[in-house]
Motif scaffolding. Structure first.
Motif, short mmCIF file in Angstrom:
data_model
loop_
_atom_site.label_atom_id
_atom_site.label_comp_id
_atom_site.label_asym_id
_atom_site.label_seq_id
_atom_site.Cartn_x
_atom_site.Cartn_y
_atom_site.Cartn_z
N SER A 1 152.01 -118.27 46.48
CA SER A 1 152.46 -118.40 45.09
C SER A 1 152.89 -119.83 44.81
O SER A 1 152.59 -120.38 43.74
CB SER A 1 153.63 -117.44 44.83
N ASP B 1 153.90 -121.61 34.27
CA ASP B 1 153.89 -120.61 35.33
C ASP B 1 152.48 -120.38 35.89
O ASP B 1 151.75 -119.50 35.44
CB ASP B 1 154.50 -119.30 34.85
N GLU C 1 151.05 -122.69 42.23
CA GLU C 1 151.73 -123.45 41.17
C GLU C 1 151.16 -124.86 41.07
O GLU C 1 151.22 -125.49 40.02
CB GLU C 1 153.23 -123.52 41.45
N GLY D 1 151.84 -119.53 39.08
CA GLY D 1 151.99 -118.86 40.36
C GLY D 1 150.91 -117.87 40.69
O GLY D 1 150.78 -117.46 41.85
N LYS E 1 162.25 -125.05 39.28
CA LYS E 1 161.96 -123.65 39.56
C LYS E 1 162.09 -123.38 41.04
O LYS E 1 161.43 -124.04 41.85
CB LYS E 1 160.55 -123.30 39.08
N ILE F 1 159.80 -126.19 42.63
CA ILE F 1 158.93 -126.96 41.75
C ILE F 1 159.80 -127.68 40.72
O ILE F 1 160.68 -127.07 40.12
CB ILE F 1 157.93 -126.05 40.99
#
Length: 318
Positions: free
Chosen positions: A101, A193, A105, A195, A87, A127
């Motif tokens: 953000s 996810d 994660e 974030g 990601k 990531i």
């Protein structure tokens, strides 16, 4: 055999992949059957130290884009022979927000659970995760046809198991929705996810307004910028369960109008659907959903209570 094509040739310009030493909580043990391991705690300055070991990025091959969104892009590839997802977080105009953000994660990077997507490695903006599947619960819900009620309950139970593990370790996800749940080929739901996630245990009232997330699934106290608790995830789960059972969208209308109605007038998705009235299990689901999206966080069940309730519902016949 390593790919003869450099990884950077497979990435769009500006991806920013550094093939040298990157920060990561993982190490590969020679001869070990599972090469992707992570420390048991990552937060604050300790996280930065733990994420300082070298990552063998030359072992990352066959990257291909599989998705994109407001967050950035996701690629599929292999790392030490294991299929992974990479990601790349989109660089925001607000660099601080972008970094926040990214570090969010990592709030669950030290956790291992069958219903959580496993974080493998990372650097600021990138990531590496396990590849949990290329189908989201959102796609499953609004796919070819209605889901059997028992499958809906099983998927919901998987999500609750993920929340139970997160909350037990002091993490709130804060962006639970079907699009952030991946469904593996084995039919197992994995929450992804992080974030928007936060470590609980501190007063987050000051930053509640800065938390992202999808407004249709966001708890009213977060929309008001109030204190963050794990019960915000329970609210989001209630909306997700409603979607599983109805295959409908929670709200229609302008974003600001919906937010105002949710906060000021207690607007919620409609429970006057046949699926909630035609059986004892349906009525039990309606009651559970209603409790989950209570305006008062303390009146919502915990993830532990949800797990028990869903076990009881699974024994009923729709």
């Amino acid at each position: 055999m390593p790919s003869p094509i450099p990884v950077t040739r497979l990435l769009p310009r500006g991806f920013g992949l550094d093939l040298g030493t990157l920060s990561s909580p993982l190490s590969r043990r020679a001869g070990a059957s599972s090469s992707l391991r992570v420390p048991t705690a990552t937060h604050g300055k300790l996280a930065q130290r733990l994420w300082s070991s070298a990552v063998q990025w030359r072992e990352l091959h066959e990257l291909e884009p599989i998705g994109c969104g407001g967050f950035g892009m996701v690629f599929k590839g292999t790392y030490f022979g294991e299929t992974v997802a990479v990601k790349r977080v989109r660089r925001a105009r607000n660099t601080l927000a972008s970094r926040q953000s990214f570090w969010a994660e990592l709030n669950a990077a030290h956790l291992r659970h069958d219903n959580l997507v496993r974080v493998i490695a990372g650097r600021v903006g990138t990531i590496v995760m396990e590849f949990a599947g290329d189908v989201s619960l959102q796609q499953v819900i609004y796919g070819a046809g209605p889901l059997p009620p028992e499958l809906c309950v099983r998927y919901a139970s998987d999500v609750v198991c993920a929340l139970r593990h997160l909350h037990a370790h002091g993490v709130a996800h804060l962006d639970l929705k079907p699009a952030n749940v991946l469904v593996s080929r084995a039919g197992v739901c994995k929450l992804a996810d992080f974030g928007c996630s936060l470590q609980l245990g501190r007063d987050h009232a000051a930053c509640a307004l800065e938390i992202g997330g999808t407004y249709t699934h966001r708890a009213p106290e977060l929309l008001r910028g109030e204190r963050v608790t794990a019960r915000a995830d329970v609210y989001s789960f209630g909306v997700t369960l409603w979607q599983l059972l109805t295959r409908d969208v929670p709200y229609r209308g302008e974003r600001q109008c919906v937010i105002y109605a949710v906060v000021a007038y207690g607007l919620r998705p409609q429970l006057d659907r046949d699926v909630f009235h035609r059986s004892s299990a349906g009525r039990a689901c309606a009651e559970l959903v209603s409790c989950c999206w209570s305006a008062e966080p303390n009146l919502r069940p915990s993830a532990e209570q949800l797990h028990s309730d869903l076990q009881q519902i699974s024994l009923l016949v729709f």
